[in-house]
Scaffold this active site. Structure first.
Site, PDB file in Angstrom:
ATOM      1  N   GLY A 116      -0.525  -5.805   5.851  1.00  0.00           N
ATOM      2  CA  GLY A 116       0.057  -4.464   4.984  1.00  0.00           C
ATOM      3  C   GLY A 116       0.923  -3.785   6.351  1.00  0.00           C
ATOM      4  O   GLY A 116       1.879  -3.972   6.636  1.00  0.00           O
ATOM      5  N   ARG A 117       0.149  -2.658   6.805  1.00  0.00           N
ATOM      6  CA  ARG A 117       0.737  -1.860   8.066  1.00  0.00           C
ATOM      7  C   ARG A 117       1.681  -2.443   9.038  1.00  0.00           C
ATOM      8  O   ARG A 117       2.798  -2.013   9.413  1.00  0.00           O
ATOM      9  CB  ARG A 117      -0.184  -0.881   8.471  1.00  0.00           C
ATOM     10  CG  ARG A 117      -0.617   0.234   7.431  1.00  0.00           C
ATOM     11  CD  ARG A 117      -1.775   0.849   7.953  1.00  0.00           C
ATOM     12  NE  ARG A 117      -3.155   0.147   7.906  1.00  0.00           N
ATOM     13  CZ  ARG A 117      -4.345   0.416   8.187  1.00  0.00           C
ATOM     14  NH1 ARG A 117      -4.275   1.860   8.348  1.00  0.00           N
ATOM     15  NH2 ARG A 117      -5.181  -0.240   8.044  1.00  0.00           N
TER      16      ARG A 117
ATOM     17  N   ASP B  57      -5.710  -6.882  -6.077  1.00  0.00           N
ATOM     18  CA  ASP B  57      -6.736  -6.517  -5.334  1.00  0.00           C
ATOM     19  C   ASP B  57      -7.738  -5.397  -6.084  1.00  0.00           C
ATOM     20  O   ASP B  57      -7.895  -4.265  -5.633  1.00  0.00           O
ATOM     21  CB  ASP B  57      -6.665  -6.225  -3.748  1.00  0.00           C
ATOM     22  CG  ASP B  57      -7.707  -6.188  -2.977  1.00  0.00           C
ATOM     23  OD1 ASP B  57      -8.634  -6.931  -3.171  1.00  0.00           O
ATOM     24  OD2 ASP B  57      -7.646  -5.806  -1.862  1.00  0.00           O
ATOM     25  N   LEU B  58      -8.632  -5.727  -6.980  1.00  0.00           N
ATOM     26  CA  LEU B  58      -9.297  -4.792  -7.876  1.00  0.00           C
ATOM     27  C   LEU B  58     -10.663  -4.515  -7.365  1.00  0.00           C
ATOM     28  O   LEU B  58     -11.303  -3.517  -7.669  1.00  0.00           O
ATOM     29  CB  LEU B  58      -9.294  -5.547  -9.237  1.00  0.00           C
ATOM     30  CG  LEU B  58      -8.026  -5.567 -10.119  1.00  0.00           C
ATOM     31  CD1 LEU B  58      -8.372  -6.137 -11.485  1.00  0.00           C
ATOM     32  CD2 LEU B  58      -7.449  -4.178 -10.070  1.00  0.00           C
ATOM     33  N   LYS B  59     -10.901  -5.446  -6.477  1.00  0.00           N
ATOM     34  CA  LYS B  59     -12.315  -5.430  -6.015  1.00  0.00           C
ATOM     35  C   LYS B  59     -13.353  -4.808  -6.823  1.00  0.00           C
ATOM     36  O   LYS B  59     -13.917  -3.785  -6.981  1.00  0.00           O
ATOM     37  CB  LYS B  59     -12.521  -4.125  -4.916  1.00  0.00           C
ATOM     38  CG  LYS B  59     -11.532  -4.643  -3.570  1.00  0.00           C
ATOM     39  CD  LYS B  59     -11.650  -3.637  -2.280  1.00  0.00           C
ATOM     40  CE  LYS B  59     -11.155  -4.058  -0.888  1.00  0.00           C
ATOM     41  NZ  LYS B  59      -9.706  -4.248  -0.917  1.00  0.00           N
TER      42      LYS B  59
ATOM     43  N   ASP C  74       0.858  -1.237   0.184  1.00  0.00           N
ATOM     44  CA  ASP C  74      -0.232   0.024   0.098  1.00  0.00           C
ATOM     45  C   ASP C  74       0.713   1.342   0.050  1.00  0.00           C
ATOM     46  O   ASP C  74       1.029   1.998   0.946  1.00  0.00           O
ATOM     47  CB  ASP C  74      -1.057   0.022   1.072  1.00  0.00           C
ATOM     48  CG  ASP C  74      -1.957  -1.206   1.262  1.00  0.00           C
ATOM     49  OD1 ASP C  74      -2.366  -1.180   0.140  1.00  0.00           O
ATOM     50  OD2 ASP C  74      -2.068  -2.006   2.184  1.00  0.00           O
TER      51      ASP C  74
ATOM     52  N   ILE D 245     -20.701  -4.214 -14.346  1.00  0.00           N
ATOM     53  CA  ILE D 245     -21.261  -5.173 -15.027  1.00  0.00           C
ATOM     54  C   ILE D 245     -20.486  -6.392 -15.821  1.00  0.00           C
ATOM     55  O   ILE D 245     -19.346  -6.185 -15.828  1.00  0.00           O
ATOM     56  CB  ILE D 245     -22.085  -4.361 -16.414  1.00  0.00           C
ATOM     57  CG1 ILE D 245     -20.985  -3.996 -17.385  1.00  0.00           C
ATOM     58  CG2 ILE D 245     -23.079  -3.299 -16.155  1.00  0.00           C
ATOM     59  CD1 ILE D 245     -21.504  -3.719 -18.738  1.00  0.00           C
ATOM     60  N   PRO D 246     -21.078  -7.555 -15.941  1.00  0.00           N
ATOM     61  CA  PRO D 246     -20.275  -8.687 -16.358  1.00  0.00           C
ATOM     62  C   PRO D 246     -19.431  -8.530 -17.282  1.00  0.00           C
ATOM     63  O   PRO D 246     -18.277  -9.150 -17.025  1.00  0.00           O
ATOM     64  CB  PRO D 246     -21.498  -9.508 -16.556  1.00  0.00           C
ATOM     65  CG  PRO D 246     -22.516  -9.365 -15.888  1.00  0.00           C
ATOM     66  CD  PRO D 246     -22.682  -7.666 -15.777  1.00  0.00           C
TER      67      PRO D 246
ATOM     68  N   THR E 173     -13.838  -5.714   5.820  1.00  0.00           N
ATOM     69  CA  THR E 173     -13.415  -5.793   7.203  1.00  0.00           C
ATOM     70  C   THR E 173     -13.885  -4.479   8.062  1.00  0.00           C
ATOM     71  O   THR E 173     -13.975  -4.722   9.281  1.00  0.00           O
ATOM     72  CB  THR E 173     -12.196  -6.147   7.440  1.00  0.00           C
ATOM     73  OG1 THR E 173     -11.424  -5.263   7.298  1.00  0.00           O
ATOM     74  CG2 THR E 173     -11.934  -7.405   6.888  1.00  0.00           C
TER      75      THR E 173
HETATM   76  O1  C5P Z   1      -4.263  -2.944   7.765  1.00  0.00           O
HETATM   77  P1  C5P Z   1      -3.575  -3.387   6.762  1.00  0.00           P
HETATM   78  O2  C5P Z   1      -2.577  -2.362   6.451  1.00  0.00           O
HETATM   79  O3  C5P Z   1      -2.614  -4.832   7.297  1.00  0.00           O
HETATM   80  O4  C5P Z   1      -4.170  -3.700   5.541  1.00  0.00           O
HETATM   81  C1  C5P Z   1      -3.867  -4.286   4.328  1.00  0.00           C
HETATM   82  C2  C5P Z   1      -4.774  -4.541   3.384  1.00  0.00           C
HETATM   83  O5  C5P Z   1      -6.078  -5.146   3.995  1.00  0.00           O
HETATM   84  C3  C5P Z   1      -5.161  -3.274   2.930  1.00  0.00           C
HETATM   85  O6  C5P Z   1      -4.554  -2.980   1.456  1.00  0.00           O
HETATM   86  C4  C5P Z   1      -7.027  -3.333   2.576  1.00  0.00           C
HETATM   87  O7  C5P Z   1      -7.080  -3.699   1.296  1.00  0.00           O
HETATM   88  C5  C5P Z   1      -7.236  -4.511   3.437  1.00  0.00           C
HETATM   89  N1  C5P Z   1      -8.063  -3.857   4.604  1.00  0.00           N
HETATM   90  C6  C5P Z   1      -9.447  -4.304   4.616  1.00  0.00           C
HETATM   91  N2  C5P Z   1     -10.202  -3.812   5.480  1.00  0.00           N
HETATM   92  C7  C5P Z   1      -9.845  -2.900   6.393  1.00  0.00           C
HETATM   93  C8  C5P Z   1      -8.415  -2.431   6.228  1.00  0.00           C
HETATM   94  C9  C5P Z   1      -7.581  -2.885   5.328  1.00  0.00           C
HETATM   95  O8  C5P Z   1      -9.842  -5.187   3.760  1.00  0.00           O
HETATM   96  N3  C5P Z   1     -10.460  -2.399   7.260  1.00  0.00           N
END
Ligand code: C5P
Length: 232
Positions: free
Chosen positions: A208-209, A59-61, A10, A65-66, A117
């Site tokens: 990530g962090r 991680d394109l989320k 990130d 549309i299909p 999350t």
């Molecule tokens: O919190 P952290 O830095 O570990 O987050 C890593 C990844 O987790 C983020 O890039 C994000 O896509 C995902 N994430 C999530 N829901 C959150 C926070 C982060 O899905 N509330």
């Protein structure tokens, strides 16, 4: 090497991302590229990771549309991604078109994003969903499995229920991970340690962090890896 830990890149620049990849070295083999880095630095970031022998969770989320989802999944396959995410809330037609598009790329897994999350029951109510987070995650995971997806993304809190419910081969990726002993509250409404998530049935964790912002990222990664190998 432990490919169960997916390190999230990130960052705002390719150079910053490459810096972390260099610091973590050969032990870290799986990286997540999300919307920030992809938008800022372009798809060459993914190609370079793949050329360097890494696997990429793109991680394109996707929620489109299909036909547009299918086109984006194809593009993900072409840059060499190993995993790509689609919002399960898009419904069966969207999920099936993603799965269909990924068939051309044997290495590419389509993961359905259940409920992000950061959301709780109240957030779901606000957008018109009357179910609890757990109910909604299970509902969407069932839909994803029926549509042929390779796995789901959910919080560690739902991992155990998902493991019991989903076919054995299905991947369960959980973000919302903290280092063991780290009590600092992040913006995850649902979080746990990597070991707890894997123990509960997750196949991979996205981190990530907790790694990127650790005083020594390589040490933080090694500590997490050690916790996971202790589970075996
Ligand atoms: O919190 P952290 O830095 O570990 O987050 C890593 C990844 O987790 C983020 O890039 C994000 O896509 C995902 N994430 C999530 N829901 C959150 C926070 C982060 O899905 N509330």
């Amino acid at each position: 090497m432990d490919s169960r830990i997916i390190v999230s890149l990130d960052f705002a620049t390719a150079a910053a991302a490459a810096g972390l990849v260099r610091q973590l070295g050969a032990e870290a083999t799986f990286y997540k590229v999300g919307l920030q880095l992809l938008t800022a630095a372009g798809p060459s970031v993914v190609r370079e990771l793949v050329a360097g022998g890494k696997r990429v969770f793109l991680d394109l989320k996707l929620l489109e549309i299909p036909s547009s989802v299918a086109a984006a999944v194809t593009a993900a396959g072409q840059v060499g991604a190993s995993m790509v995410t689609v919002h399960a809330s898009g419904g069966s037609a969207v999920l099936r078109s993603a799965v269909e598009a990924a068939r051309r790329f044997p290495e590419l897994k389509v993961l359905a994003l259940t409920v992000i999350t950061s959301m709780d029951d109240e957030d779901l109510r606000e957008v018109g969903v009357g179910s609890t987070v757990a109910e909604q995650v299970l509902r969407l995971a069932r839909l994803a499995a029926a549509a042929g997806c390779n796995g789901v993304v959910a919080s560690p809190r739902e991992a155990r229920l998902l493991r019991e419910m989903l076919p054995p081969g299905m991947v369960i990726v959980t973000p919302g991970i903290q280092l063991a002993g780290d009590s600092e509250k992040s913006d995850h409404a649902r979080f746990t340690t990597a070991a707890q998530a894997i123990d509960a049935g997750a196949t991979h964790v996205v981190v990530g962090r907790p790694i990127a912002r650790a005083p020594n990222p390589a040490d933080a990664f090694a500590a997490m890896r050690a916790q996971l190998s202790a589970l075996r």
